[in-house]
Every structure is written in structure tokens, then in C-alpha cells.
Design a protein around this motif. Structure first.
Motif, PDB file in Angstrom:
ATOM      1  N   ALA A   1      34.726  42.702  30.180  1.00 44.86           N
ATOM      2  CA  ALA A   1      34.682  44.005  30.866  1.00 44.86           C
ATOM      3  C   ALA A   1      35.751  44.067  31.960  1.00 44.86           C
ATOM      4  N   ALA A   2      35.883  43.008  32.748  1.00 46.18           N
ATOM      5  CA  ALA A   2      36.897  42.987  33.810  1.00 46.18           C
ATOM      6  C   ALA A   2      38.297  43.065  33.221  1.00 46.18           C
ATOM      7  N   GLU A   3      38.513  42.372  32.109  1.00 47.81           N
ATOM      8  CA  GLU A   3      39.817  42.405  31.430  1.00 47.81           C
ATOM      9  C   GLU A   3      40.153  43.830  30.976  1.00 47.81           C
ATOM     10  N   SER A   4      39.173  44.515  30.420  1.00 50.56           N
ATOM     11  CA  SER A   4      39.392  45.890  29.950  1.00 50.56           C
ATOM     12  C   SER A   4      39.629  46.858  31.099  1.00 50.56           C
ATOM     13  N   VAL A   5      38.903  46.687  32.190  1.00 51.05           N
ATOM     14  CA  VAL A   5      39.110  47.560  33.358  1.00 51.05           C
ATOM     15  C   VAL A   5      40.502  47.315  33.936  1.00 51.05           C
ATOM     16  N   HIS A   6      40.936  46.059  33.982  1.00 53.04           N
ATOM     17  CA  HIS A   6      42.278  45.747  34.479  1.00 53.04           C
ATOM     18  C   HIS A   6      43.346  46.404  33.603  1.00 53.04           C
ATOM     19  N   ALA A   7      43.166  46.321  32.283  1.00 49.41           N
ATOM     20  CA  ALA A   7      44.125  46.950  31.368  1.00 49.41           C
ATOM     21  C   ALA A   7      44.138  48.465  31.550  1.00 49.41           C
TER      22      ALA A   7
ATOM     23  N   LEU B   1      47.166  51.397  32.692  1.00 48.49           N
ATOM     24  CA  LEU B   1      47.516  52.503  31.799  1.00 48.49           C
ATOM     25  C   LEU B   1      47.427  53.860  32.490  1.00 48.49           C
ATOM     26  N   LEU B   2      46.779  53.901  33.652  1.00 47.60           N
ATOM     27  CA  LEU B   2      46.695  55.160  34.397  1.00 47.60           C
ATOM     28  C   LEU B   2      47.980  55.384  35.180  1.00 47.60           C
TER      29      LEU B   2
ATOM     30  N   PRO C   1      39.296  62.548  34.714  1.00 47.04           N
ATOM     31  CA  PRO C   1      39.610  61.150  34.412  1.00 47.04           C
ATOM     32  C   PRO C   1      39.514  60.312  35.689  1.00 47.04           C
ATOM     33  N   THR C   2      39.205  59.054  35.525  1.00 47.32           N
ATOM     34  CA  THR C   2      39.087  58.176  36.684  1.00 47.32           C
ATOM     35  C   THR C   2      40.462  57.918  37.281  1.00 47.32           C
ATOM     36  N   ASP C   3      40.475  57.378  38.483  1.00 47.83           N
ATOM     37  CA  ASP C   3      41.747  57.084  39.131  1.00 47.83           C
ATOM     38  C   ASP C   3      41.858  55.581  39.384  1.00 47.83           C
ATOM     39  N   ARG C   4      43.029  55.154  39.773  1.00 47.58           N
ATOM     40  CA  ARG C   4      43.291  53.734  39.991  1.00 47.58           C
ATOM     41  C   ARG C   4      42.415  53.108  41.079  1.00 47.58           C
ATOM     42  N   PRO C   5      42.234  53.756  42.233  1.00 44.49           N
ATOM     43  CA  PRO C   5      41.371  53.134  43.256  1.00 44.49           C
ATOM     44  C   PRO C   5      39.935  52.909  42.756  1.00 44.49           C
ATOM     45  N   HIS C   6      39.435  53.838  41.948  1.00 46.27           N
ATOM     46  CA  HIS C   6      38.097  53.699  41.397  1.00 46.27           C
ATOM     47  C   HIS C   6      38.026  52.469  40.491  1.00 46.27           C
ATOM     48  N   LEU C   7      39.017  52.293  39.622  1.00 45.55           N
ATOM     49  CA  LEU C   7      39.033  51.135  38.728  1.00 45.55           C
ATOM     50  C   LEU C   7      39.258  49.834  39.496  1.00 45.55           C
ATOM     51  N   ASP C   8      40.042  49.885  40.551  1.00 42.71           N
ATOM     52  CA  ASP C   8      40.267  48.702  41.376  1.00 42.71           C
ATOM     53  C   ASP C   8      38.947  48.240  41.988  1.00 42.71           C
TER      54      ASP C   8
ATOM     55  N   CYS D   1      45.877  42.726  40.535  1.00 40.72           N
ATOM     56  CA  CYS D   1      46.488  41.692  39.698  1.00 40.72           C
ATOM     57  C   CYS D   1      46.240  40.300  40.282  1.00 40.72           C
ATOM     58  N   GLN D   2      46.308  40.158  41.594  1.00 39.45           N
ATOM     59  CA  GLN D   2      46.023  38.859  42.211  1.00 39.45           C
ATOM     60  C   GLN D   2      44.577  38.464  41.967  1.00 39.45           C
ATOM     61  N   ARG D   3      43.665  39.405  42.122  1.00 43.36           N
ATOM     62  CA  ARG D   3      42.249  39.134  41.873  1.00 43.36           C
ATOM     63  C   ARG D   3      42.038  38.751  40.414  1.00 43.36           C
ATOM     64  N   HIS D   4      42.716  39.462  39.520  1.00 40.78           N
ATOM     65  CA  HIS D   4      42.561  39.200  38.094  1.00 40.78           C
ATOM     66  C   HIS D   4      43.125  37.822  37.723  1.00 40.78           C
ATOM     67  N   LEU D   5      44.265  37.463  38.285  1.00 43.03           N
ATOM     68  CA  LEU D   5      44.844  36.144  37.999  1.00 43.03           C
ATOM     69  C   LEU D   5      43.945  35.015  38.492  1.00 43.03           C
ATOM     70  N   ALA D   6      43.330  35.201  39.656  1.00 47.97           N
ATOM     71  CA  ALA D   6      42.398  34.181  40.165  1.00 47.97           C
ATOM     72  C   ALA D   6      41.217  34.034  39.210  1.00 47.97           C
ATOM     73  N   ALA D   7      40.726  35.150  38.693  1.00 50.84           N
ATOM     74  CA  ALA D   7      39.611  35.099  37.744  1.00 50.84           C
ATOM     75  C   ALA D   7      40.049  34.462  36.428  1.00 50.84           C
ATOM     76  N   VAL D   8      41.277  34.734  35.998  1.00 51.44           N
ATOM     77  CA  VAL D   8      41.795  34.149  34.752  1.00 51.44           C
ATOM     78  C   VAL D   8      41.769  32.623  34.837  1.00 51.44           C
ATOM     79  N   HIS D   9      42.180  32.077  35.961  1.00 49.66           N
ATOM     80  CA  HIS D   9      42.196  30.621  36.113  1.00 49.66           C
ATOM     81  C   HIS D   9      40.791  30.047  35.990  1.00 49.66           C
TER      82      HIS D   9
END
Length: 145
Positions: free
Chosen positions: A89-95, A99-100, A41-48, A124-132
Motif C-alpha cells: 500500500a505504501a509503495e502504491s501511494v508513493h507511486a 504521478l500527480l 482528485p487527491t493532492d500531493r500533500p494528502h498522499l504524503d 522519497c527519503q521516508r520511502h527509501l528508509a522503509a525500503v531498506h
């Protein structure tokens, strides 16, 4: 054959060498994973890292759509669709990242040791900036499609 002549390598007068290098890096990463790593299974740093790539690509496609739309509306609409799909895709990778399970020892995180903050906050900071950015240009109906 020199590296410059290779179809996957930089071409003479290449206008986008960094984009080409990023694509080559992704291809290399995909091929370089050993079969036993691919089964893990993938790990958090890989998904980040993947999330960082997706959000950067999302910004790039957004810029391309903005510049293309006035002169070529049909092409601009296709780029806008790609922009939405990249966000999904970014939203799903963040989710998936959240979950890991956190790595052992991540519970006693010491933010003072990391100038950018703990890794969980970086994504999360990167994701929030993208959300805006997404909310300024995309409707909820576009994102749900």
C-alpha cells in the motif's frame, strides 16, 4: 455519557491511547471530507501524509510480528502478511504521489526555506528508509504475491 465511555474514545486504563487516537483521526478525516472534496482528485500533500501514516503503521506491525512470532507462530505469520500488504500500500501511494502534477509554484522550490527539504524529497527519503527495512526482512517473492 462521557467521552471516556464512548466506544470510539479512550477507555479507562487504555494501553494504546495514541493508536486509538490515530484511528479516530483517520475516521474523522474520512467523514469530514465534504462531498465536493471527495469528488476532487487527491493532492500531493494528502498522499504524503497518508504515506507517512502507512509507513509508521508498517513499522508498528513489523514490531508486533517480531514479538508475536516466537510465542504464537501462526499469529506472527498473519502479522507478517499484514506487514507485506502495508508495504504494498505504501509503495502504491508513493507511486501515485509522483504521478500527480506538482502544485503551481512547486517548480521553484527553495530548500533553504524548508529545514526538512522540499516535500517531494521528504516522501522519497521516508520511502527509501522503509525500503531498506523491507529488504532486510522480505523476499522479492513475498512482495510480488
Amino acid at each position: 455519557m462521557s467521552p471516556d465511555d464512548h466506544p470510539g474514545g479512550p477507555a479507562a486504563g487504555d494501553a494504546h491511547p495514541f493508536l486509538r487516537a490515530a484511528t479516530a483521526g483517520l475516521r474523522h478525516h474520512t467523514r469530514a471530507q465534504a462531498p465536493d472534496e471527495a469528488a476532487r482528485p487527491t493532492d500531493r500533500p494528502h498522499l504524503d501524509t497518508l504515506h507517512a501514516h502507512l509507513t509508521a503503521l508498517h513499522r508498528l506491525v513489523d514490531q508486533l510480528a517480531e514479538h508475536t512470532r516466537p510465542e504464537r507462530p501462526a499469529a506472527g505469520r498473519h502479522l507478517a502478511t499484514a506487514h507485506t500488504r502495508l508495504w504494498q500500500a505504501a509503495e502504491s501511494v508513493h507511486a501515485a504521489f509522483h504521478l500527480l502534477p506538482a502544485p503551481v509554484g512547486d517548480g521553484d522550490c527553495h530548500p533553504e526555506r524548508l529545514p526538512e527539504g522540499p516535500p517531494v524529497l521528504t516522501i522519497c527519503q521516508r520511502h527509501l528508509a522503509a525500503v531498506h527495512a523491507v529488504r532486510r526482512k522480505t523476499t522479492a517473492a513475498d512482495l510480488a504475491s
